[in-house]
Design an enzyme around this catalytic site. Structure first.
Site, PDB file in Angstrom:
ATOM      1  N   ASP A   1      42.631   0.055  20.717  1.00  0.00           N
ATOM      2  CA  ASP A   1      41.278   0.630  20.704  1.00  0.00           C
ATOM      3  C   ASP A   1      41.024   1.418  21.989  1.00  0.00           C
ATOM      4  O   ASP A   1      41.952   1.798  22.706  1.00  0.00           O
ATOM      5  CB  ASP A   1      40.248  -0.499  20.466  1.00  0.00           C
ATOM      6  CG  ASP A   1      39.009  -0.027  19.728  1.00  0.00           C
ATOM      7  OD1 ASP A   1      38.145   0.587  20.377  1.00  0.00           O
ATOM      8  OD2 ASP A   1      38.910  -0.252  18.503  1.00  0.00           O
TER       9      ASP A   1
ATOM     10  N   LYS B   1      41.729   5.242  14.156  1.00  0.00           N
ATOM     11  CA  LYS B   1      40.305   4.883  14.050  1.00  0.00           C
ATOM     12  C   LYS B   1      39.531   5.998  14.741  1.00  0.00           C
ATOM     13  O   LYS B   1      39.710   6.235  15.936  1.00  0.00           O
ATOM     14  CB  LYS B   1      40.071   3.542  14.745  1.00  0.00           C
ATOM     15  CG  LYS B   1      38.614   3.096  14.810  1.00  0.00           C
ATOM     16  CD  LYS B   1      38.544   1.702  15.414  1.00  0.00           C
ATOM     17  CE  LYS B   1      37.117   1.245  15.673  1.00  0.00           C
ATOM     18  NZ  LYS B   1      37.091  -0.049  16.367  1.00  0.00           N
TER      19      LYS B   1
ATOM     20  N   CYS C   1      34.414   5.383  11.952  1.00  0.00           N
ATOM     21  CA  CYS C   1      33.641   4.418  12.734  1.00  0.00           C
ATOM     22  C   CYS C   1      32.597   5.209  13.502  1.00  0.00           C
ATOM     23  O   CYS C   1      32.843   6.345  13.908  1.00  0.00           O
ATOM     24  CB  CYS C   1      34.580   3.696  13.708  1.00  0.00           C
ATOM     25  SG  CYS C   1      33.739   2.577  14.852  1.00  0.00           S
ATOM     26  N   SER C   2      31.438   4.640  13.676  1.00  0.00           N
ATOM     27  CA  SER C   2      30.476   5.244  14.585  1.00  0.00           C
ATOM     28  C   SER C   2      29.680   4.103  15.172  1.00  0.00           C
ATOM     29  O   SER C   2      28.688   3.668  14.590  1.00  0.00           O
ATOM     30  CB  SER C   2      29.569   6.225  13.829  1.00  0.00           C
ATOM     31  OG  SER C   2      28.599   6.726  14.717  1.00  0.00           O
TER      32      SER C   2
ATOM     33  N   GLY D   1      30.447   1.078  14.995  1.00  0.00           N
ATOM     34  CA  GLY D   1      30.344   0.252  13.790  1.00  0.00           C
ATOM     35  C   GLY D   1      30.103   1.166  12.608  1.00  0.00           C
ATOM     36  O   GLY D   1      30.775   2.181  12.428  1.00  0.00           O
TER      37      GLY D   1
ATOM     38  N   ASP E   1      29.283   6.782   5.074  1.00  0.00           N
ATOM     39  CA  ASP E   1      28.684   7.604   4.020  1.00  0.00           C
ATOM     40  C   ASP E   1      29.781   8.222   3.163  1.00  0.00           C
ATOM     41  O   ASP E   1      30.964   8.151   3.494  1.00  0.00           O
ATOM     42  CB  ASP E   1      27.767   8.669   4.635  1.00  0.00           C
ATOM     43  CG  ASP E   1      28.496   9.561   5.624  1.00  0.00           C
ATOM     44  OD1 ASP E   1      29.480  10.204   5.219  1.00  0.00           O
ATOM     45  OD2 ASP E   1      28.091   9.617   6.807  1.00  0.00           O
TER      46      ASP E   1
ATOM     47  N   GLU F   1      44.295 -23.781  14.324  1.00  0.00           N
ATOM     48  CA  GLU F   1      43.646 -22.523  13.941  1.00  0.00           C
ATOM     49  C   GLU F   1      44.683 -21.462  13.584  1.00  0.00           C
ATOM     50  O   GLU F   1      44.490 -20.681  12.647  1.00  0.00           O
ATOM     51  CB  GLU F   1      42.765 -22.022  15.092  1.00  0.00           C
ATOM     52  CG  GLU F   1      41.491 -22.827  15.270  1.00  0.00           C
ATOM     53  CD  GLU F   1      40.763 -22.477  16.568  1.00  0.00           C
ATOM     54  OE1 GLU F   1      39.520 -22.536  16.567  1.00  0.00           O
ATOM     55  OE2 GLU F   1      41.429 -22.172  17.586  1.00  0.00           O
TER      56      GLU F   1
END
Ligand code: DGJ
Length: 729
Positions: free
Chosen positions: A367, A477, A527-528, A530, A535, A615
């Site tokens: 990211d 992304k 992504c913007s 989130g 759209d 986990e």
């Protein structure tokens, strides 16, 4: 053929499997909207046009003494401006002489097989087996302004798409002040409006309100469709439920400023106009030039919201999403954002990847923070060069190291943004949107690049292709972390500044088209901050979007519920993150985070190395479960079983295989209660005559399960997951 024309009556009927849409040219050349609803064949519905003289609603000149004929009350296909219809209009202009009248009357029509496309803009696509297209040409006799109304009819899918092409065929230059994509005039009905509002980390919260006398508007003037309102609305009856009642779903295939205006007029009729927002919009249309509006998509369901959603999900998956991952299973990913934020180096990333690979994760996404001088969010945007202090040797060793673990490698970009503290800004301050002589509004410390400029797009294309070719990058992304303000483009003359926000979108779409067609095998995620640009426009380029920066399972239940009304499960980027949750501080079970994230393109957003052995085993199982049920979650029929805005106790949703032999019910007990009464989960979509084994235990008929429901498992604790897997025996 789904388009029928009765030439003598000038009656146009659009017919789909379950719906009819009808319009008619009257004696004055006005194109009246007659009907949109359940399939009534091709019967002429013009008997419904029953208007009396209503004072203060003027009459078209040709009507002479007929005081009953008024544009102010007539249902129209594309509403006019300044000539007697006082309701919200679809188009408004400044004519060459400074007047503003637009009076469109019928000229001709044309029918063709297949779907129209819109130059430079996203739109549904399909061949002659998928859709038929009707074009109706209207013209203002005084000014020559021509409007071509496009309708593509998707017979099997109960979908109608629309757009409008406005052509200046007059003598001088005009300015378009408003150019909506569609108008829908409903003569009958008492409608409610369902829409999806929100804010950052809280997108698509469902709200349902009665349509009031007056004008209601939802929209965005933020330069992006936004977290705050979504370009998708529903008109429904008060009694419409998931399974019963009428509703119209309307979405815009557009990612910029938009408006959906809903008006109940003096007659109790409802008008819905949808298209580009008029704020900061003024498009100069010189003689002979044309302008295309974005596309609008409509469906009608007489069987409640469920059928509406099903129509949209299938259509968008088949006719809007593109690329290799339109149907291919998306890799289970791990994203380092919440694990490291900006604080990482190559070893750290490889360590996270290694831990994840052992548990079955298939891709690592690096990211924000890998480029330029990007130690925090105050600098570096625009400098798309690898930060080799963090990543020694560049991206290739990282990608190779990750590939050696058997995983794919993905990368984050925020191409539209620029930091003032960047080499790019120091070289090209005029590339950022800002008003001369005024200090720009900063948001997350950054400015926005002027995407309407070709040189800006060429720079981004060159930088991104250089990076994407430098290593084995199989996912991108595409983020955008602020909204547009200070709208001024240094390259456009002053009389064209009203075009900047739409030109920005056209520029963005142009760059996205160039990149996605060059790299069709890359999995692109939008992504913007989130889900701020979740759209239909973006779905054309990116088959999935990060749904929200809020990764808390409890909150996500609502966000994903709202999102599901229009957008397919496969389009919802959804991750399991750490607890306490970084946005809310809430602690939820790993199982609940898992089932919620599985209702989307599934992944993780934490350092899995930090989990306990127990986990880690659960994560391993979760990934296996996701893969095992993928054909149901992503290819099956999706059902909302509860409304989390009403049912505070539990939320449930379901996926059913197309042949109804399997079903998966997932859900979350939102709140535990002592001495709670028994609670039943409603179930849908099964074959009543089939027998189903439930979780490998009891066997019951589809009839029993659907009409009786399933028991909510008894569990202690809030936000506890449950699962029922049903298989035909
Ligand atoms: C906002 C996104 O939604 C996050 O997932 C993350 O990518 C950050 N931006 C990075 O700046």
């Amino acid at each position: 053929m789904a388009v029928y024309v009765n030439e003598s009556k000038k009656l146009f009927t659009l017919s789909t499997a379950h719906t009819t849409y009808q319009m008619k040219v009257d004696e004055y050349g006005v194109l009246n909207h007659l009907y949109y609803g359940e399939n009534i064949g091709q019967e002429d519905m013009s008997y419904l046009l029953d208007y009396r003289d209503s004072g203060f609603s003027g009459n078209v000149y040709e009507a002479e003494n007929n005081r009953e004929y008024s544009l102010d009350t007539r249902p129209q296909e594309y509403s006019t401006c300044g000539v007697g219809d006082y309701r919200v209009n679809s188009v408004s202009v400044v004519n060459p002489d400074g007047t503003d009248g637009v009076d469109l009357r019928y000229v001709s029509y044309n029918i063709s097989k297949g779907k129209y496309s819109i130059p430079g803009m996203p739109a549904l696509y399909g061949d002659e087996n998928d859709a038929d297209t009707l074009q109706i040409q209207m013209q203002d006799a005084s000014t020559g302004l021509t409007a071509v109304l496009y309708y593509s009819v998707w017979e099997e899918r109960d979908i109608i798409t629309r757009c409008v092409r406005l052509i200046n065929q007059g003598e001088g230059d005009i300015v378009l002040k408003k150019a909506m994509s569609m108008n829908l005039d409903l003569m009958n009905g008492d409608w409610e409006l369902m829409h999806f509002h929100g804010r950052h980390c809280m997108e698509r919260q469902m709200e349902r309100v009665p349509v009031i006398h007056g004008v209601m508007e939802i929209g965005s003037v933020r330069g992006a469709s936004s977290h705050h309102h979504n370009p998708f609305v529903v008109l429904c009856e008060h009694t419409t439920t998931e399974v019963t009642g009428s509703c119209y779903g309307i979405g815009l295939v557009y990612s910029g400023n938009f408006a959906m205006q809903i008006e109940k007029d003096q007659m109790g009729q409802t008008r819905l106009n949808a298209g580009i927002h008029t704020e900061r919009f003024a498009w100069s249309l010189k003689q002979g030039e044309e302008f295309y509006t974005p596309e609008a998509v409509m469906t009608y369901s007489a069987e409640g919201f469920g059928k509406m959603t099903s129509n949209f999900h299938h259509t968008f998956r088949e006719h809007l999403c593109r690329g290799k991952y339109k149907h291919e299973r998306r890799p289970v990913l791990i994203n380092n954002w919440e694990a490291t934020y900006f604080d990482f180096d190559r070893d750290k990333i490889l360590q996270i990847a290694e831990g994840a690979a052992k548990l079955g994760v298939e891709m690592l996404v690096l990211d924000d923070g890998w480029f330029g001088k990007r130690e925090a969010d105050v600098s570096g945007l625009g400098d798309w060069f690898v930060n080799t202090e963090k990543l020694k040797g560049g991206l290739k060793p990282v990608a190779d190291g990750i590939n050696q673990l058997g995983m794919k490698f993905g990368l984050w970009f925020e191409p539209e943004a620029i930091s003032e503290d960047s080499d790019l800004y120091r070289q090209h301050p005029d590339w950022a949107l800002q008003i001369p002589g005024r200090k720009p509004c900063r948001s997350r410390y950054q400015l926005i690049l002027d995407m309407s400029r070709e040189d800006v797009r060429d720079y981004l294309y060159e930088r991104m292709t250089d990076i994407l070719d430098s290593a084995n990058i199989e996912y991108v992304k595409w983020d955008m972390n602020r909204h547009i303000s200070d709208v001024y483009s240094a390259l456009l003359p002053k009389e064209r500044q009203g075009e900047v926000t739409h030109r920005y979108m056209l520029g963005l779409y142009d760059l996205l088209e160039r990149l996605t067609s060059r790299y069709p095998n890359i999995l692109w995620e939008g992504c913007s901050g989130g889900g701020g640009r979740f759209d239909l426009g973006m779905l054309y380029y990116f088959p999935q979007s990060w749904c929200s920066d809020d990764t808390d399972a409890m909150e996500r239940v609502k966000i994903q519920y709202g999102t599901s009304f229009a957008y397919p499960i496969s389009s919802v980027g959804s991750h399991v993150s750490a607890v306490p949750n970084h946005q809310t501080g809430r602690i939820t079970s790993l199982a609940s985070r898992g089932v919620v994230a599985m209702a989307g393109s599934f992944g993780y957003e934490l350092d899995l190395n930090l989990l306990t052995e127990e986990e880690k085993n659960e994560v391993k199982e979760q990934i296996q479960t996701f893969k095992k049920y993928y054909h149901l979650t992503h290819e099956g029929e999706y059902y909302r079983l509860t409304n989390p805005f009403e049912n505070q106790m539990f939320a449930a949703w379901e996926y059913v295989s197309p042949d109804q032999t399997e079903a998966l019910i997932h859900g979350v007990q939102l709140r535990a209660q002592p001495s709670s009464p028994s609670q039943h989960i409603p179930v849908r979509g099964l074959n009543p005559d089939k027998m189903y084994e439930i979780n490998g235990e009891m066997v019951k008929s589809g009839r029993a399960i659907m009409y009786g429901g399933l028991n909510l498992p008894r569990q202690m604790g809030d936000c506890m997951a449950f699962e029922y897997y049903l298989k035909e025996v």
